[in-house]
Write an enzyme that holds these catalytic residues in place. Sequence first.
Site, PDB file in Angstrom:
ATOM      1  N   GLY A 123       0.961  -1.405  -0.124  1.00 17.35           N
ATOM      2  CA  GLY A 123      -0.177  -0.036   0.094  1.00 17.35           C
ATOM      3  C   GLY A 123       0.881   1.116   0.072  1.00 17.35           C
ATOM      4  O   GLY A 123       2.124   1.212   0.305  1.00 17.35           O
ATOM      5  N   LEU A 124       0.218   2.318  -0.296  1.00 21.80           N
ATOM      6  CA  LEU A 124       0.929   3.735  -0.525  1.00 21.80           C
ATOM      7  C   LEU A 124       1.570   3.951   0.984  1.00 21.80           C
ATOM      8  O   LEU A 124       0.741   3.432   1.992  1.00 21.80           O
ATOM      9  CB  LEU A 124      -0.123   4.475  -0.791  1.00 21.80           C
ATOM     10  CG  LEU A 124      -0.758   4.677  -2.226  1.00 21.80           C
ATOM     11  CD1 LEU A 124      -1.611   5.316  -2.617  1.00 21.80           C
ATOM     12  CD2 LEU A 124       0.896   5.271  -3.159  1.00 21.80           C
ATOM     13  N   SER A 125       2.299   4.886   1.059  1.00 24.06           N
ATOM     14  CA  SER A 125       2.584   5.370   2.245  1.00 24.06           C
ATOM     15  C   SER A 125       1.490   6.250   2.941  1.00 24.06           C
ATOM     16  O   SER A 125       0.775   6.936   2.339  1.00 24.06           O
ATOM     17  CB  SER A 125       3.894   6.478   2.154  1.00 24.06           C
ATOM     18  OG  SER A 125       4.237   6.978   3.267  1.00 24.06           O
TER      19      SER A 125
ATOM     20  N   SER B 210      -1.300   4.598   3.944  1.00 26.62           N
ATOM     21  CA  SER B 210      -2.340   3.974   3.682  1.00 26.62           C
ATOM     22  C   SER B 210      -2.743   3.137   4.774  1.00 26.62           C
ATOM     23  O   SER B 210      -4.212   2.564   5.113  1.00 26.62           O
ATOM     24  CB  SER B 210      -2.291   2.756   2.564  1.00 26.62           C
ATOM     25  OG  SER B 210      -1.250   1.993   2.857  1.00 26.62           O
TER      26      SER B 210
ATOM     27  N   SER C  66       1.615  -0.015   8.284  1.00 24.55           N
ATOM     28  CA  SER C  66       2.405  -0.008   9.740  1.00 24.55           C
ATOM     29  C   SER C  66       1.378  -0.226  10.714  1.00 24.55           C
ATOM     30  O   SER C  66       1.564  -1.208  11.815  1.00 24.55           O
ATOM     31  CB  SER C  66       3.259   0.951  10.096  1.00 24.55           C
ATOM     32  OG  SER C  66       4.080   1.426   8.993  1.00 24.55           O
TER      33      SER C  66
ATOM     34  N   SER D  24       6.006  -1.888  -1.809  1.00 25.81           N
ATOM     35  CA  SER D  24       6.188  -2.753  -2.786  1.00 25.81           C
ATOM     36  C   SER D  24       5.160  -2.307  -3.921  1.00 25.81           C
ATOM     37  O   SER D  24       4.120  -2.831  -4.292  1.00 25.81           O
ATOM     38  CB  SER D  24       5.674  -4.184  -2.326  1.00 25.81           C
ATOM     39  OG  SER D  24       5.273  -4.341  -1.108  1.00 25.81           O
TER      40      SER D  24
HETATM   41  N1  LIG Z   1      10.809   8.361  -1.919  1.00 30.09           N
HETATM   42  C1  LIG Z   1       9.881   7.579  -1.147  1.00 30.09           C
HETATM   43  N2  LIG Z   1       8.836   7.045  -1.583  1.00 30.09           N
HETATM   44  C2  LIG Z   1       8.128   6.231  -0.589  1.00 30.09           C
HETATM   45  N3  LIG Z   1       8.505   6.020   0.780  1.00 30.09           N
HETATM   46  C3  LIG Z   1       9.507   6.776   1.084  1.00 30.09           C
HETATM   47  C4  LIG Z   1      10.129   7.726   0.299  1.00 30.09           C
HETATM   48  N4  LIG Z   1      11.297   8.162   1.014  1.00 30.09           N
HETATM   49  C5  LIG Z   1      11.122   8.052   2.099  1.00 30.09           C
HETATM   50  N5  LIG Z   1       9.967   6.858   2.469  1.00 30.09           N
HETATM   51  C6  LIG Z   1       9.901   6.256   3.539  1.00 30.09           C
HETATM   52  O1  LIG Z   1      10.105   4.943   3.322  1.00 30.09           O
HETATM   53  C7  LIG Z   1       9.101   4.113   3.501  1.00 30.09           C
HETATM   54  C8  LIG Z   1       8.894   3.091   2.393  1.00 30.09           C
HETATM   55  O2  LIG Z   1       9.874   2.136   2.318  1.00 30.09           O
HETATM   56  P1  LIG Z   1       9.516   0.749   1.632  1.00 30.09           P
HETATM   57  O3  LIG Z   1      10.983   0.074   2.014  1.00 30.09           O
HETATM   58  O4  LIG Z   1       8.329   0.164   2.371  1.00 30.09           O
HETATM   59  O5  LIG Z   1       9.467   1.033   0.304  1.00 30.09           O
HETATM   60  S1  LIG Z   1       9.486   0.175  -1.038  1.00 30.09           S
HETATM   61  O6  LIG Z   1       8.552  -1.159  -0.970  1.00 30.09           O
HETATM   62  O7  LIG Z   1      10.888  -0.105  -1.560  1.00 30.09           O
HETATM   63  O8  LIG Z   1       8.721   0.930  -2.117  1.00 30.09           O
HETATM   64  C9  LIG Z   1       7.712   4.743   3.644  1.00 30.09           C
HETATM   65  O9  LIG Z   1       6.969   4.339   4.898  1.00 30.09           O
HETATM   66  P2  LIG Z   1       5.463   4.294   4.916  1.00 30.09           P
HETATM   67  O10 LIG Z   1       4.992   5.478   5.144  1.00 30.09           O
HETATM   68  O11 LIG Z   1       5.262   3.264   6.025  1.00 30.09           O
HETATM   69  O12 LIG Z   1       5.154   3.606   3.680  1.00 30.09           O
HETATM   70  C10 LIG Z   1       8.360   6.433   4.124  1.00 30.09           C
HETATM   71  O13 LIG Z   1       8.528   6.444   5.220  1.00 30.09           O
HETATM   72  N1  LIG Z   2      -9.011   1.741   8.642  1.00 30.28           N
HETATM   73  C1  LIG Z   2      -7.807   2.152   8.900  1.00 30.28           C
HETATM   74  N2  LIG Z   2      -6.487   1.069   8.922  1.00 30.28           N
HETATM   75  C2  LIG Z   2      -5.437   1.466   9.163  1.00 30.28           C
HETATM   76  N3  LIG Z   2      -4.911   2.975   9.462  1.00 30.28           N
HETATM   77  C3  LIG Z   2      -5.987   3.774   9.619  1.00 30.28           C
HETATM   78  C4  LIG Z   2      -7.455   3.542   9.297  1.00 30.28           C
HETATM   79  N4  LIG Z   2      -8.111   4.413   9.118  1.00 30.28           N
HETATM   80  C5  LIG Z   2      -7.219   5.490   9.491  1.00 30.28           C
HETATM   81  N5  LIG Z   2      -6.175   5.284   9.618  1.00 30.28           N
HETATM   82  C6  LIG Z   2      -4.764   5.807   9.997  1.00 30.28           C
HETATM   83  O1  LIG Z   2      -4.264   6.236   8.955  1.00 30.28           O
HETATM   84  C7  LIG Z   2      -2.672   6.272   9.367  1.00 30.28           C
HETATM   85  C8  LIG Z   2      -2.061   5.259   8.767  1.00 30.28           C
HETATM   86  O2  LIG Z   2      -0.478   5.447   8.697  1.00 30.28           O
HETATM   87  P1  LIG Z   2       0.518   4.074   8.681  1.00 30.28           P
HETATM   88  O3  LIG Z   2       0.073   3.078   9.511  1.00 30.28           O
HETATM   89  O4  LIG Z   2       1.799   4.948   9.263  1.00 30.28           O
HETATM   90  O5  LIG Z   2       0.694   3.875   7.115  1.00 30.28           O
HETATM   91  P2  LIG Z   2       1.810   3.409   6.397  1.00 30.28           P
HETATM   92  O6  LIG Z   2       2.404   2.358   7.276  1.00 30.28           O
HETATM   93  O7  LIG Z   2       1.097   2.567   5.111  1.00 30.28           O
HETATM   94  O8  LIG Z   2       2.545   4.446   5.768  1.00 30.28           O
HETATM   95  C9  LIG Z   2      -2.780   6.222  10.612  1.00 30.28           C
HETATM   96  O9  LIG Z   2      -2.700   7.423  11.312  1.00 30.28           O
HETATM   97  C10 LIG Z   2      -3.887   5.459  11.237  1.00 30.28           C
HETATM   98  O10 LIG Z   2      -4.445   5.858  12.457  1.00 30.28           O
END
Ligand SMILES: Nc1ncnc2c1ncn2[C@@H]1O[C@H](COP(=O)(O)OS(=O)(=O)O)[C@@H](OP(=O)(O)O)[C@H]1O
Ligand SMILES: Nc1ncnc2c1ncn2[C@@H]1O[C@H](COP(=O)(O)OP(=O)(O)O)[C@@H](O)[C@H]1O
Length: 196
Positions: free
Chosen positions: A32-34, A36, A39, A106
Amino acid sequence: MENIYPIFDTILSREDKQKLLKQRAIVVWMVGLSGSGKSTLARALENTLHEEGYLTQLLDGDNLRVGLNNNLTFSEEDRKENIRRAAETAKLFMNAGLVTICSFISPVEKVRQRAREIIGEGYTEVFIECPLEVCEQRDVKGLYAKARKGEIPDFTGISAPFEAPTSADITVNTAEQTLEESHQILVQQILDRIKY
Ligand SMILES: Nc1ncnc2c1ncn2[C@@H]1O[C@H](COP(=O)(O)OS(=O)(=O)O)[C@@H](OP(=O)(O)O)[C@H]1O
Ligand SMILES: Nc1ncnc2c1ncn2[C@@H]1O[C@H](COP(=O)(O)OP(=O)(O)O)[C@@H](O)[C@H]1O
């Protein structure tokens, strides 16, 4: 590979370890997107499974990127390598009998396919579905604002691709469900798969 002799027929199998732990080992691969919810849901899932008596291991993109993968950027090539290493690591934990929960963006089908091939039977893809607009509005870490200002190159969804999975085993929509609802769906689906 030359002069390398891997041992595949170890005395103890994954089945032996599953029997000891009384659980089925799988890899829960969250996509999923950052922002989403990967975590948040991965941690909640791990806590609940732990309370239910399952042995788990969590692998998270941010965490692996400060250790094992600290030489990798967010270029297409490095993301591919990031996912390859993550999948190999997840496979080791799965073969040790653990329910392994992985949380990596991913972003493209090709790298997910590679993870699926590396892990083999047990790979369970979970799409944490959430529109980019909602993720951007949440902006949990302030990264979208920075990416919009051009301060982060190759940012997924903004300046790097994200292909929504089309063959996920489980999908939760975190824009339409509460955290508790998404969590409950995941727990139920995963418990069904890991009961011994
Ligand atoms: N350019 C860029 N694009 C996306 N994400 C970024 C980038 N730079 C830093 N971050 C931080 O890195 C986390 C994603 O790392 P991943 O290893 O899951 O990414 S990937 O699967 O290799 O695409 C991601 O964490 P999540 O928000 O939990 O998804 C971000 O905190
Ligand atoms: N149904 C849901 N499931 C998971 N997170 C949710 C949901 N609804 C709202 N959220 C909020 O969305 C955010 C997701 O952040 P995070 O878990 O760090 O995302 P990611 O790891 O994909 O970057 C959190 O602040 C969480 O409380």
